[in-house]
Design a protein around this motif. Structure first.
Motif, short mmCIF file in Angstrom:
data_model
loop_
_atom_site.label_atom_id
_atom_site.label_comp_id
_atom_site.label_asym_id
_atom_site.label_seq_id
_atom_site.Cartn_x
_atom_site.Cartn_y
_atom_site.Cartn_z
N LYS A 1 57.20 32.86 78.38
CA LYS A 1 57.68 31.79 77.50
C LYS A 1 56.63 30.68 77.36
O LYS A 1 56.26 30.27 76.25
N HIS A 2 56.12 30.23 78.50
CA HIS A 2 55.19 29.09 78.45
C HIS A 2 53.80 29.51 78.00
O HIS A 2 53.11 28.75 77.32
N LEU A 3 53.40 30.71 78.36
CA LEU A 3 52.08 31.17 77.92
C LEU A 3 52.07 31.33 76.40
O LEU A 3 51.12 30.90 75.72
N ARG A 4 53.15 31.88 75.86
CA ARG A 4 53.24 32.02 74.40
C ARG A 4 53.17 30.63 73.74
O ARG A 4 52.47 30.45 72.75
N ARG A 5 53.88 29.70 74.32
CA ARG A 5 53.91 28.35 73.76
C ARG A 5 52.53 27.70 73.78
O ARG A 5 52.03 27.23 72.75
N VAL A 6 51.87 27.70 74.94
CA VAL A 6 50.61 26.94 75.02
C VAL A 6 49.49 27.64 74.25
O VAL A 6 48.58 26.98 73.76
N LEU A 7 49.58 28.96 74.13
CA LEU A 7 48.53 29.65 73.36
C LEU A 7 48.64 29.32 71.87
O LEU A 7 47.67 29.51 71.13
N ALA A 8 49.77 28.82 71.46
CA ALA A 8 49.94 28.42 70.05
C ALA A 8 49.55 26.97 69.83
O ALA A 8 49.51 26.51 68.69
N GLU A 9 49.27 26.27 70.89
CA GLU A 9 48.90 24.85 70.78
C GLU A 9 47.39 24.68 70.94
O GLU A 9 46.73 25.52 71.56
N ARG A 10 46.88 23.58 70.41
CA ARG A 10 45.47 23.26 70.64
C ARG A 10 45.33 22.47 71.94
O ARG A 10 46.28 21.86 72.41
N GLY A 11 44.13 22.46 72.47
CA GLY A 11 43.84 21.65 73.65
C GLY A 11 44.14 22.38 74.94
O GLY A 11 44.66 23.50 74.94
N PRO A 12 43.77 21.77 76.06
CA PRO A 12 43.91 22.45 77.34
C PRO A 12 45.32 22.40 77.89
O PRO A 12 46.10 21.50 77.56
N SER A 13 45.63 23.35 78.72
CA SER A 13 46.89 23.34 79.45
C SER A 13 46.72 24.20 80.69
O SER A 13 45.78 25.01 80.78
N LEU A 14 47.61 24.00 81.63
CA LEU A 14 47.57 24.79 82.87
C LEU A 14 48.96 25.28 83.19
O LEU A 14 49.93 24.52 83.11
N ILE A 15 49.04 26.56 83.48
CA ILE A 15 50.30 27.15 83.93
C ILE A 15 50.09 27.59 85.37
O ILE A 15 49.23 28.44 85.66
N GLU A 16 50.85 26.98 86.26
CA GLU A 16 50.77 27.35 87.67
C GLU A 16 51.74 28.49 87.91
O GLU A 16 52.96 28.30 87.83
N ALA A 17 51.19 29.66 88.17
CA ALA A 17 52.02 30.84 88.41
C ALA A 17 52.19 31.01 89.91
O ALA A 17 51.26 31.38 90.61
N VAL A 18 53.39 30.74 90.39
CA VAL A 18 53.65 30.80 91.83
C VAL A 18 53.90 32.24 92.24
O VAL A 18 54.88 32.85 91.81
N LEU A 19 53.03 32.78 93.04
CA LEU A 19 53.10 34.20 93.42
C LEU A 19 53.67 34.36 94.82
O LEU A 19 53.67 33.44 95.62
#
Lengths: 513, 513
Positions: A495-513
């Motif tokens: 959900k969040h990766l799809r969202r941020v890939l559609a936006e400009r500029g930097p972002s970070l998704i912390e994937a807790v493994l």
């Protein structure tokens, strides 16, 4: 014209467009010249390893050097680890390091150190400039040397007085030597080996991993039945649907031996004779089967692609048809396993993405899935000096503003040059960081177990665990000005990766493994 | 006994109690030995500059070395900047750097580099161990060399197979040479100069800045009228009420010239002939008046305190009485000026605090107020390699768990080794960080203006400003596990500083200037 202006003019005329800088007092005349001479973009890193890693990423994508501007010996030293990676990647890269005024060096002021001594181990060429009059020529020579095939790291030290003094003149950057073609006899020798149809493998590196190189290699494989392998750590490899897929040589020697088992002839194509990443008791350094023979089709500095095409022609190989269409993976759901993590990126990464892979032990499944992703470039950790990923993503994004950069990043490694996040924010770079938070130096836990330490004591546990306390990567990213979110399921990641890939500029998704 | 065990046992027997580590695969046998051999505390840093800076801070407070454990050339390179500071501070410090197995070096695996070449510029002694059998002896020699007066940085590389192989034996660490006493004739020569009662100044460094050294120097000053100055950047200086106060030699040459104006004889006492930090056009490197003469009472490696005491006796100086009581500053109120910032720390710092001063341009007023604070130790940035403060605070806190550490830290500098905050949290260290957030490399803006660039262009402005985006230090600190608060007035600073100084564990106060 000051010496500083002659340096910047020479570099701009020679095609250098970007300076990744963390300057100090001894570099102020050069900073002033960056303002007075048009044509060079200046990008600030808050730590020098950000600058050198960014220059590496930039050149891997653009094939020409960026400049770094670093402060004396200690500032330069902070950039050495990523210069080590650049050196192993054969990256053209021009370091400009300020030094004390020539007449001040003997005073042994607090910041004085042996810069040339520090530069030697990570540079193919080092020069200490000694006058404003020669600074233009020294700069031109530095750029030319960086571009000599296959490319490399050069370091030019520039005393402050040579920067601020008048007397500079612009020098023309001589074109680098063209890549030397591989001799026809060498191509024919390899062709003769392949015509015998004994088990053979080509290990591809450097230029062989461009689209053209891979397509020629695939023709050779189709005509001869030889296997195609890529170096374990490539400076850059083109991958995805429509691009011939190759098998990456595994990291651990046992698995590498398995990948090479049965090979009677190993053919090196822009790659070195493969060796184990570390030495282990009882395991030889060389990975190729002892009974195999070795052929060198092309060295990394030669015309590797041309050699592959000549070899394909010599074997009468057909021109490439359309590659088989791999089944695209589907968006994962459920828990955040490594397989789901890799699938999420492979499914969602846009066409033309640049994936900077420093995911370390979290990256395994993605590597296999990437062949079915949309066509993309992948940049890897070439020298093992962790902390390359985030800076290299900065450089790749500046090199290719029209392409999305995905920094696929392990947490332990990311911490070394975490300041890169700030540069992503300042420059509004389209970098999406997927931060793999496993809260350990997992590779060290694996290595310790491999070495027989299966019941780790408290010190081994402590020195390989990144908790307590837990690093809150979302808070860190926001502290650097990068929007961030933490995810704990595959569904949330998608959900969040799809969202941020559609936006400009930097972002970070912390994937807790 | 493995080589690794012999190294740890030798070090423990030789008095080394702490290892600041960021190990990798080639150091795993040493990590295993840290568990099997009791007696050495292992402290993880998430970046190598944290480890080397912490070892520096530890030794400045304890007078004996800590060990670092770093990973091959690139990991070691990440620690070089703070080793530069340690070298300038004459800090005893033992680096242990793993290397590939001896038989694996020739394979030139990706992480291979010239470690000895990197170590040379920042080390007084470098040795490459070559066998498990000699590793104990090499370790003992490394420790002894680090302690030879005045102390220094040593680097020992240890191949992985020499760590894991059997055959190690423990070696005894020989005591370092005692500090050489200064010749009576030298003392008498300086006494004769001072008896002439012409304007003289003593520049104090090293041991002269201990309490004993300062008290002897104060006797000399009282008997002779000579002025007392301290080096611009001291490794450690004792300060506060009851301790003789000295004037710090200013940073900029114009102000240093002023401080030394009229001096006919400059007497060096554990300090070097002072030089300008940087070379400026038309400004000589030496700071002392050209017409002054130079005397050397004691070199930094000699018995500096003994020489001062002998000099005081030769001058018939009285034993020290009680120092004049300075008026304690009162808690500031109103806006958060630099003066108020300095006053808040000076008023509130507890007895016996260790102040690590890397406040750079934000630190000026505090330096003058500190003489009226409760007695404390101050550690400064000795080599100009910024990024020393937070790591050094870590080391000082581990060296002296009963003393409060105050990291008085500039924002630009703090960013280089920001990962130190995590180690403060993991080890629950009593470190209070006062982060001076002026959002600029202010010193560079000042230096550019001094050089005549009074209307900075966009690149100079961009390369010297830490915004946009603003670094949110409170978020960063919390991301690393350190409680944090942001303050924008003197009143709030006083309120929160008072609160956190009464609490255990680390905290950060972001002072927005």
């Amino acid at each position: 014209m000051t010496g500083a202006e002659s340096l910047v003019r020479t570099a701009v005329d020679g095609g250098v467009e970007v300076c990744f800088a963390n300057p100090g007092t001894t570099e102020m005349p050069l900073v002033t010249a960056l303002d007075s001479v048009p044509g060079m973009r200046a990008v600030l890193g808050l730590f020098e390893g950000v600058c050198t890693g960014a220059a590496d990423g930039y050149a891997r994508m653009r094939g020409k050097p960026a400049m770094t501007l670093l402060h004396l010996g200690p500032g330069f030293a902070n950039g050495l680890a990523n210069l080590h990676n650049a050196r192993r990647a054969n990256t053209p890269l021009v370091n400009v390091v300020g030094d004390h005024a020539t007449w001040h060096l003997a005073a042994d002021a607090p910041l004085t150190s042996d810069i040339a001594g520090l530069a030697g181990p990570m540079s193919r060429w080092v020069r200490a400039n000694t006058s404003a009059e020669t600074l233009g020529a020294d700069t031109a020579e530095a750029i030319r040397r960086s571009l000599e095939p296959p490319g490399g790291v050069v370091t030019l030290t520039v005393p402050a007085d040579c920067q601020w003094s008048e007397g500079g003149s612009v020098a023309r950057v001589a074109g680098p030597s063209p890549r030397r073609p591989v001799a026809a006899a060498t191509v024919e020798q390899v062709a003769a080996v392949l015509r015998r149809k004994q088990p053979a493998a080509m290990l591809l590196g450097g230029q062989a991993l461009t689209r053209g190189g891979l397509e020629a290699a695939a023709r050779v494989a189709a005509a001869s039945g030889c296997r195609l392998l890529s170096e374990t750590f490539s400076a850059r490899i083109e991958r995805g649907v429509g691009i011939p897929a190759v098998t990456r040589l595994p990291y651990f020697p046992e698995q590498a031996h398995e990948a090479l088992a049965g090979v009677r002839t190993l053919i090196l194509v822009g790659a070195k004779d493969p060796v184990s990443f570390f030495g282990y008791p009882g395991v030889p350094s060389r990975l190729a089967p002892a009974e195999s023979s070795l052929e060198i089709l092309a060295k990394v500095e030669e015309d590797v692609t041309g050699a592959l095409e000549a070899l394909a022609d010599a074997l009468g190989a057909a021109k490439p048809g359309s590659s088989a269409t791999l089944e695209a993976p589907s968006a994962p759901t459920g828990p955040l396993t490594l397989a789901n993590l890799g699938a999420a990126i492979a499914v969602l990464q846009p066409e033309g993405a640049i994936v900077v892979d420093e995911a370390a032990t979290s990256g395994g499944p993605y590597g296999s899935l990437a062949a079915a992703a949309k066509p993309h470039s992948c940049l890897m950790l070439t020298g093992g000096a962790i902390g390359q990923g985030l800076p290299t993503a900065v450089g790749a994004a500046i090199a290719c503003p029209d392409r999305r950069v995905i920094a696929f990043q392990a947490d332990g490694s990311g911490m070394y040059t975490v300041q890169a996040l700030w540069t992503m924010a300042r420059e509004s770079l389209d970098v999406t960081t997927v931060l793999c938070s496993n809260r350990a130096y997992r590779i060290l836990q694996i290595e310790a177990a491999r070495a027989g330490n299966v019941e780790p004591g408290p010190k081994l546990r402590g020195l390989t665990a990144l908790e307590p306390p837990v690093l809150d990567w979302s808070a860190l990213a926001r502290g650097f000005g990068v929007p961030a979110v933490k995810v704990e399921s595959a569904d949330d990641l998608v959900k969040h990766l799809r969202r941020v890939l559609a936006e400009r500029g930097p972002s970070l998704i912390e994937a807790v493994l």
